[in-house]
Design an enzyme around this catalytic site. Sequence first.
Site, PDB file in Angstrom:
ATOM      1  N   ASP A 188     -15.260  -8.465  11.218  1.00  0.00           N
ATOM      2  CA  ASP A 188     -14.651  -9.812  10.702  1.00  0.00           C
ATOM      3  C   ASP A 188     -15.625 -11.058  11.078  1.00  0.00           C
ATOM      4  O   ASP A 188     -16.486 -11.089  11.942  1.00  0.00           O
ATOM      5  CB  ASP A 188     -13.215 -10.180  11.521  1.00  0.00           C
ATOM      6  CG  ASP A 188     -12.385  -8.978  11.162  1.00  0.00           C
ATOM      7  OD1 ASP A 188     -11.973  -9.008  10.004  1.00  0.00           O
ATOM      8  OD2 ASP A 188     -11.742  -8.380  12.093  1.00  0.00           O
ATOM      9  N   TYR A 239       3.160  -8.656   7.243  1.00  0.00           N
ATOM     10  CA  TYR A 239       3.464  -7.607   6.115  1.00  0.00           C
ATOM     11  C   TYR A 239       5.277  -7.628   6.435  1.00  0.00           C
ATOM     12  O   TYR A 239       5.462  -7.713   7.763  1.00  0.00           O
ATOM     13  CB  TYR A 239       3.149  -6.639   6.253  1.00  0.00           C
ATOM     14  CG  TYR A 239       1.461  -6.454   6.260  1.00  0.00           C
ATOM     15  CD1 TYR A 239       0.819  -6.567   4.983  1.00  0.00           C
ATOM     16  CD2 TYR A 239       0.870  -6.483   7.458  1.00  0.00           C
ATOM     17  CE1 TYR A 239      -0.382  -6.369   4.995  1.00  0.00           C
ATOM     18  CE2 TYR A 239      -0.564  -6.345   7.323  1.00  0.00           C
ATOM     19  CZ  TYR A 239      -1.155  -6.390   6.034  1.00  0.00           C
ATOM     20  OH  TYR A 239      -2.850  -6.457   6.105  1.00  0.00           O
ATOM     21  N   LYS A 260      -4.985  -7.017   4.922  1.00  0.00           N
ATOM     22  CA  LYS A 260      -6.053  -6.402   4.533  1.00  0.00           C
ATOM     23  C   LYS A 260      -6.160  -5.380   3.184  1.00  0.00           C
ATOM     24  O   LYS A 260      -5.071  -5.385   2.542  1.00  0.00           O
ATOM     25  CB  LYS A 260      -5.843  -4.624   5.609  1.00  0.00           C
ATOM     26  CG  LYS A 260      -6.134  -4.839   7.001  1.00  0.00           C
ATOM     27  CD  LYS A 260      -5.965  -3.635   7.572  1.00  0.00           C
ATOM     28  CE  LYS A 260      -6.010  -3.762   9.043  1.00  0.00           C
ATOM     29  NZ  LYS A 260      -5.200  -4.828   9.987  1.00  0.00           N
ATOM     30  N   ARG A 278       6.646  -4.619   9.487  1.00  0.00           N
ATOM     31  CA  ARG A 278       5.896  -4.670  10.332  1.00  0.00           C
ATOM     32  C   ARG A 278       5.531  -5.970  11.348  1.00  0.00           C
ATOM     33  O   ARG A 278       4.980  -6.870  10.533  1.00  0.00           O
ATOM     34  CB  ARG A 278       4.792  -3.458  10.241  1.00  0.00           C
ATOM     35  CG  ARG A 278       3.664  -4.049   9.341  1.00  0.00           C
ATOM     36  CD  ARG A 278       3.131  -2.664   8.694  1.00  0.00           C
ATOM     37  NE  ARG A 278       1.749  -2.969   8.207  1.00  0.00           N
ATOM     38  CZ  ARG A 278       2.113  -3.203   6.754  1.00  0.00           C
ATOM     39  NH1 ARG A 278       3.261  -2.931   6.248  1.00  0.00           N
ATOM     40  NH2 ARG A 278       0.991  -3.252   5.998  1.00  0.00           N
TER      41      ARG A 278
END
Length: 369
Positions: free
Chosen positions: A277, A95, A321, A98
Amino acid sequence: MSSKTCATTLRDPAELVAHGLARAEDLADLEKVASRYAIAVTPDIAALIDVDDPNDPIARQFIPTPAELSSRPGEHADPIGDHAYSPVAGIVHRYPDRVLFKLVHVCAVYCRFCFRREMVGPGKDSALSDAAYGRALDYIRNHREIWEVILTGGDPLMLSPRRLSEIMVDLAAIDHVKIIRMHTRVPVADPSRVSPDLVAALKVPGATCWVALHANHARELTGEVRAACARLIDAGIPMVSQSVLLRGVNDHAAALEDLMRAFVECRIKPYYLHHGDLAPGTAHLRTTLARGQELMRALRGRVSGLCQPDYVLDIPGGAGKSPVGPNYLLPQSSVGGEYDAQDEREAGQETRYRVTDYCGDVHLYPPKP
Ligand code: SF4
C-alpha cells in the site's frame, strides 16, 4: 550469524544498534523515524535476523531505516481509506456483509511497511473506551447484513485471553454474526503468546473463528511458530494466510514458493498476497504491479492450486480490494492477428478466447474444429 539474543522486545534505535541490528551511523536518522513510527522487535524476531547479511529479509521487515523519512507523491497517511468508511469509532464498514473491528492499536512487532503505520503503536489512538466499544457493538447489532467481523487494528491477539473471551462472547451473541476473523502477526512474533487459554478464548458457541496469519518469508515459520499454529488448528480453528509483496523480502519466485509451501505444510491456506500500500516512507519496500503479476504467473507454474494466494490491491481511498493477478484469458478478437467471426458463429459461441497455460503457451477455447 543471528543478533545478540535479547530477553525483551527492542523498542528504540539505540537498543537496535547495541544488538547489532542497526548501524550506529544511522542512529540520528533512526531517532527521527522512531519519533513518527513505532518500533518493536520481539526476541523471537531478533533471533531470526542474520546481522551479517545487509539484505536479510527478516531485518527488512522490522528494522527501521533512514529511507522511511522519504515520502513519495501518492503516499497517504490513510492509504486504504479506513477513515472514510468508519461510521463509529473502531468500525470500518466498507463491504455490506462484513466490518473491521479495530479494538487495539498496538502490535507485538511493527512492520516497516505497515499500511496503518500512522495509526498503530504506543502514543497513537488508544484502545477503545468501554463506551466506544458499546457503540461499536450496537452498530454491528443494528446492521443485520453483517455476517463477518474482522478483528484487526492493531493486533487483536495482544489482548488478554480473558478480554478476548469477553469480546468473542459479545460478538457471538449477535444472531447475524456468524464469522469472527482475527488478523494477527502474534503467532510469528511471539508464538508463546498462543497459549491454551488464548486458544480456548477464541472458541465460542454461536460463531466460527478464523485466524489469518500475516507472514512474508518462509523463515518466519519456525518450529515454535508452526507449533503455535498447530495449537490453533488442532483446536478446530481454521487458518488462512496473508502476505505483503515486498521488495528484497519475497519478490522472487523461489521465496514466494517457499513461503506458500510452508503455509500449506502448516495447514494454513494461502489467502492474500497484498500489493504494497501507498503508506508514507515505504517506497523502498514496494514492487511494481507488473513484477507482482510476473511473480504470480511464475508461482502458477511452480506450485499447486492449494499454494496459490489471490494477488490483491487495496484501491487507494477505500474502494476495496481488487484481484490484480495476471489475466490468462483474452477474447480472440481483442488480440488481433487471424480472427474468424464465422468460426465463432459456427462454434455457437459469442466469442472465442485465447487462454494461456502455466508454461506461457497460448491455446484457443473452444479449439478450432
Ligand atoms: S502487525 Fe499488522 S497492523 Fe501491526 S505493524 Fe504489522 S502490518 Fe501493521
